[in-house]
Enzyme design. Structure first.
Site, PDB file in Angstrom:
ATOM      1  N   LYS A 165       0.843  -1.204   0.000  1.00 54.03           N
ATOM      2  CA  LYS A 165       0.000   0.000   0.000  1.00 54.03           C
ATOM      3  C   LYS A 165       0.874   1.249   0.000  1.00 54.03           C
ATOM      4  O   LYS A 165       2.006   1.239   0.503  1.00 54.03           O
ATOM      5  CB  LYS A 165      -0.960   0.033   1.189  1.00 54.03           C
ATOM      6  CG  LYS A 165      -0.318   0.206   2.580  1.00 54.03           C
ATOM      7  CD  LYS A 165      -0.072   1.652   2.994  1.00 54.03           C
ATOM      8  CE  LYS A 165       0.797   1.752   4.233  1.00 54.03           C
ATOM      9  NZ  LYS A 165       1.720   2.831   4.333  1.00 54.03           N
TER      10      LYS A 165
ATOM     11  N   GLY B 175       7.667   1.507   4.551  1.00 52.23           N
ATOM     12  CA  GLY B 175       6.514   2.410   4.467  1.00 52.23           C
ATOM     13  C   GLY B 175       5.491   1.912   3.467  1.00 52.23           C
ATOM     14  O   GLY B 175       4.594   2.640   3.051  1.00 52.23           O
TER      15      GLY B 175
ATOM     16  N   ALA C 257       3.911  -1.131   4.083  1.00 50.91           N
ATOM     17  CA  ALA C 257       3.078  -2.036   4.893  1.00 50.91           C
ATOM     18  C   ALA C 257       3.234  -3.508   4.513  1.00 50.91           C
ATOM     19  O   ALA C 257       2.259  -4.267   4.532  1.00 50.91           O
ATOM     20  CB  ALA C 257       1.610  -1.625   4.838  1.00 50.91           C
TER      21      ALA C 257
ATOM     22  N   SER D 170       2.130  -5.926   7.287  1.00 50.38           N
ATOM     23  CA  SER D 170       0.661  -5.967   7.384  1.00 50.38           C
ATOM     24  C   SER D 170       0.080  -6.745   6.207  1.00 50.38           C
ATOM     25  O   SER D 170      -0.899  -7.497   6.369  1.00 50.38           O
ATOM     26  CB  SER D 170       0.099  -4.546   7.367  1.00 50.38           C
ATOM     27  OG  SER D 170       0.626  -3.814   8.438  1.00 50.38           O
TER      28      SER D 170
ATOM     29  N   ASP E  49      -2.862  -1.357   9.445  1.00 50.94           N
ATOM     30  CA  ASP E  49      -3.020  -1.439   7.983  1.00 50.94           C
ATOM     31  C   ASP E  49      -3.559  -2.787   7.518  1.00 50.94           C
ATOM     32  O   ASP E  49      -3.855  -2.951   6.335  1.00 50.94           O
ATOM     33  CB  ASP E  49      -1.667  -1.219   7.286  1.00 50.94           C
ATOM     34  CG  ASP E  49      -1.056   0.139   7.571  1.00 50.94           C
ATOM     35  OD1 ASP E  49      -1.798   1.073   7.924  1.00 50.94           O
ATOM     36  OD2 ASP E  49       0.178   0.267   7.421  1.00 50.94           O
TER      37      ASP E  49
HETATM   38  P1  ATP Z   1       4.057   0.426   7.709  1.00 51.81           P
HETATM   39  O1  ATP Z   1       3.996   1.052   6.356  1.00 51.81           O
HETATM   40  O2  ATP Z   1       2.834  -0.383   8.067  1.00 51.81           O
HETATM   41  O3  ATP Z   1       4.477   1.350   8.786  1.00 51.81           O
HETATM   42  P2  ATP Z   1       6.547  -0.729   6.926  1.00 51.81           P
HETATM   43  O4  ATP Z   1       6.302  -1.005   5.471  1.00 51.81           O
HETATM   44  O5  ATP Z   1       7.362   0.470   7.234  1.00 51.81           O
HETATM   45  O6  ATP Z   1       5.170  -0.698   7.680  1.00 51.81           O
HETATM   46  P3  ATP Z   1       6.926  -3.511   7.423  1.00 51.81           P
HETATM   47  O7  ATP Z   1       7.780  -4.102   6.353  1.00 51.81           O
HETATM   48  O8  ATP Z   1       5.476  -3.715   7.316  1.00 51.81           O
HETATM   49  O9  ATP Z   1       7.242  -1.955   7.562  1.00 51.81           O
HETATM   50  O10 ATP Z   1       7.440  -4.106   8.818  1.00 51.81           O
HETATM   51  C1  ATP Z   1       7.736  -3.368   9.935  1.00 51.81           C
HETATM   52  C2  ATP Z   1       8.379  -4.298  10.946  1.00 51.81           C
HETATM   53  O11 ATP Z   1       7.470  -5.368  11.252  1.00 51.81           O
HETATM   54  C3  ATP Z   1       9.628  -4.992  10.410  1.00 51.81           C
HETATM   55  O12 ATP Z   1      10.770  -4.216  10.659  1.00 51.81           O
HETATM   56  C4  ATP Z   1       9.641  -6.292  11.177  1.00 51.81           C
HETATM   57  O13 ATP Z   1      10.383  -6.162  12.351  1.00 51.81           O
HETATM   58  C5  ATP Z   1       8.197  -6.565  11.572  1.00 51.81           C
HETATM   59  N1  ATP Z   1       7.611  -7.704  10.838  1.00 51.81           N
HETATM   60  C6  ATP Z   1       7.019  -8.760  11.378  1.00 51.81           C
HETATM   61  N2  ATP Z   1       6.577  -9.615  10.450  1.00 51.81           N
HETATM   62  C7  ATP Z   1       6.901  -9.102   9.265  1.00 51.81           C
HETATM   63  C8  ATP Z   1       6.720  -9.540   7.939  1.00 51.81           C
HETATM   64  N3  ATP Z   1       6.110 -10.676   7.613  1.00 51.81           N
HETATM   65  N4  ATP Z   1       7.195  -8.740   6.957  1.00 51.81           N
HETATM   66  C9  ATP Z   1       7.797  -7.561   7.257  1.00 51.81           C
HETATM   67  N5  ATP Z   1       8.010  -7.127   8.513  1.00 51.81           N
HETATM   68  C10 ATP Z   1       7.557  -7.872   9.510  1.00 51.81           C
END
Ligand code: ATP
Length: 318
Positions: free
Chosen positions: A29, A118, A120, A123, A156
Site C-alpha cells: 500500500k 513504508g 506495509a 501488514s 493497515d
Molecule cells: P508500515 O507502512 O505499516 O508502517 P513498513 O512497510 O514500514 O510498515 P513492514 O515491512 O510492514 O514496515 O514491517 C515493519 C516491521 O514489522 C519490520 O521491521 C519487522 O520487524 C516486523 N515484521 C514482522 N513480520 C513481518 C513480515 N512478515 N514482513 C515484514 N516485517 C515484519
C-alpha cells in the site's frame, strides 16, 4: 468460498478446507493522503488516510502441516525473524484462536515488498496469512470477520484484506472504500537501501511538532478525494500529502535527493510513502512511468526503481 464452520455442526473439522496448497497474493500500500493528528493519551495518533493498493506483491503459500511453520525467500530473507514475532505467524494464530482450529500449517512467504519501507509489507503478509489459513482450514469467514481479527495485529491489515482505494480512520483500522469511477494510476516506487522504523518516524514527528509549538490539527482527506474523482493525474499529483514526510526526511536527509531526482525525471508529483523511506512518484501513463524509473535508476539515488499501478485488489487466492 467454503461454508462457515459452526461448532455444533461438524466434529470432523480436519476434513474441511483445502487438501492441496493455497496460494495468496497480497499488494503493498501507499498513502495518497496521510493526515496525522496529535498524540493521544493511549499512545496512538488519530489518522485520516487514503490508502491505495499498488501492484508490488508478496505471495504466501499455505499447506497442511502438523505444526505451524514459516519459511521465506526474497526481500528481507535472513533478516526477518520467522518465529512468533512474525506477523504471518501472529495472524495465523489469531485466526486459529478465533475459529478454535488447531494452528497447523506450513507457510512459505515469497517477499517482494521491502522491509520497513513504508509500504506495509508486514501488514500485507498478515492479511495474506488470514486469507490463506481461512481457505486451508475451511473456516469460511467473511472479509469483514477477517478484518475484525486483523485490526489488533496492525492498523493497515484490514485495508490489505480489501485493497483498492479506501479511506482509513481511527488509527487506520476503520476502512471504507472510496467510491470513484475505476481509474488506473501509474507510479514509480523508489526503494531505499535500508528501512526506517515506523515508531521512530512518529516519534520524530511529535518532536518536530513540540519544537515548533504549532497546532497539529488532523488534516481531512476531502481535497484528495475530490482530486481522485477528477481522474486527472496532474490534479491528483497536486493533492498528494503526507504529514509524516518531514519527519522521515529529518531522519533520512538523503530522501531530498530522491524526491529531487524524481522531479527532474518529470514525475507529476513525488511523496514519501507512509513512514518512508520509500518514495513514490506519480506518472501520466505506463510509458511515462518507465521513463521516470529509468532516470531514477541512472541517477543512483535508490536501490531499485520499480513501476507499479493501482488500485489493485487486496489479499486474494491465485
Ligand atoms: P508500515 O507502512 O505499516 O508502517 P513498513 O512497510 O514500514 O510498515 P513492514 O515491512 O510492514 O514496515 O514491517 C515493519 C516491521 O514489522 C519490520 O521491521 C519487522 O520487524 C516486523 N515484521 C514482522 N513480520 C513481518 C513480515 N512478515 N514482513 C515484514 N516485517 C515484519
Amino acid at each position: 468460498m467454503t461454508e462457515a464452520w459452526r461448532p455444533d455442526e461438524d466434529d470432523d473439522r480436519s476434513r474441511r478446507g483445502a487438501t492441496g496448497s493455497v496460494k495468496v497474493r497480497v499488494p503493498a500500500k501507499i498513502n495518497l493522503h496521510l493526515g496525522v493528528g496529535p498524540l493521544r493519551p493511549d499512545g496512538f495518533h488519530e489518522l485520516n488516510t487514503v490508502y491505495h493498493a499498488i501492484s508490488i506483491y508478496d505471495e504466501l503459500t499455505a499447506r497442511r502441516g502438523d505444526t505451524l511453520t514459516l519459511t521465506m525467500e526474497g526481500e528481507g530473507a535472513g533478516q526477518l525473524a520467522l518465529d512468533e514475532s512474525n506477523l504471518v505467524i501472529r495472524a495465523a494464530r489469531a485466526l486459529a484462536a478465533h475459529t478454535r482450529m488447531p494452528a497447523h500449517a506450513r507457510l512459505h512467504l515469497r517477499k517482494q515488498i521491502p522491509l520497513a519501507g513504508g509500504l506495509a509489507g508486514g501488514s500485507a503478509d498478515a492479511a495474506a496469512a488470514l486469507v490463506a489459513c481461512d481457505a486451508l482450514w475451511g473456516t469460511g469467514l467473511t472479509r469483514e470477520e477477517l478484518a475484525a481479527i486483523a485490526a489488533p495485529i496492525g492498523s493497515d491489515v484490514p485495508f490489505l484484506l480489501f485493497g483498492g482505494t479506501a479511506l482509513g480512520t481511527g488509527h487506520g483500522e476503520n476502512v471504507s472504500p472510496v467510491l470513484a469511477r475505476p481509474t488506473t494510476w501509474h507510479w514509480v516506487v523508489a526503494i531505499a537501501d535500508s528501512g526506517l522504523a515506523t515508531p521512530a518516524v512518529y516519534h520524530e514527528l511529535d518532536r518536530l511538532r513540540a519544537e515548533s509549538a504549532a497546532p497539529a490539527p488532523l488534516a481531512a482527506a476531502d481535497d484528495l478525494l475530490a482530486a481522485l474523482r477528477q481522474r486527472d493525474p496532474a490534479v491528483l499529483g497536486a493533492a498528494l500529502g503526507n504529514d509524516l514526510q518531514a519527519a522521515a526526511m529529518a531522519l533520512r536527509p538523503a530522501l531530498v535527493d530522491v524526491l529531487k531526482a524524481g522531479q527532474a525525471a518529470g514525475a507529476l508529483a513525488g511523496i514519501v510513502s507512509g513512514s518512508g523511506p520509500t518514495c513514490v512518484f506519480l506518472a501520466a501513463d505506463a510509458a511515462h512511468a518507465d521513463r521516470i524509473a529509468a532516470e531514477l535508476t541512472a541517477a543512483e539515488v535508490c536501490r531499485d526503481a520499480r513501476t507499479a499501478h493501482g488500485a489493485v485488489p487486496g489479499a486474494r487466492m491465485i
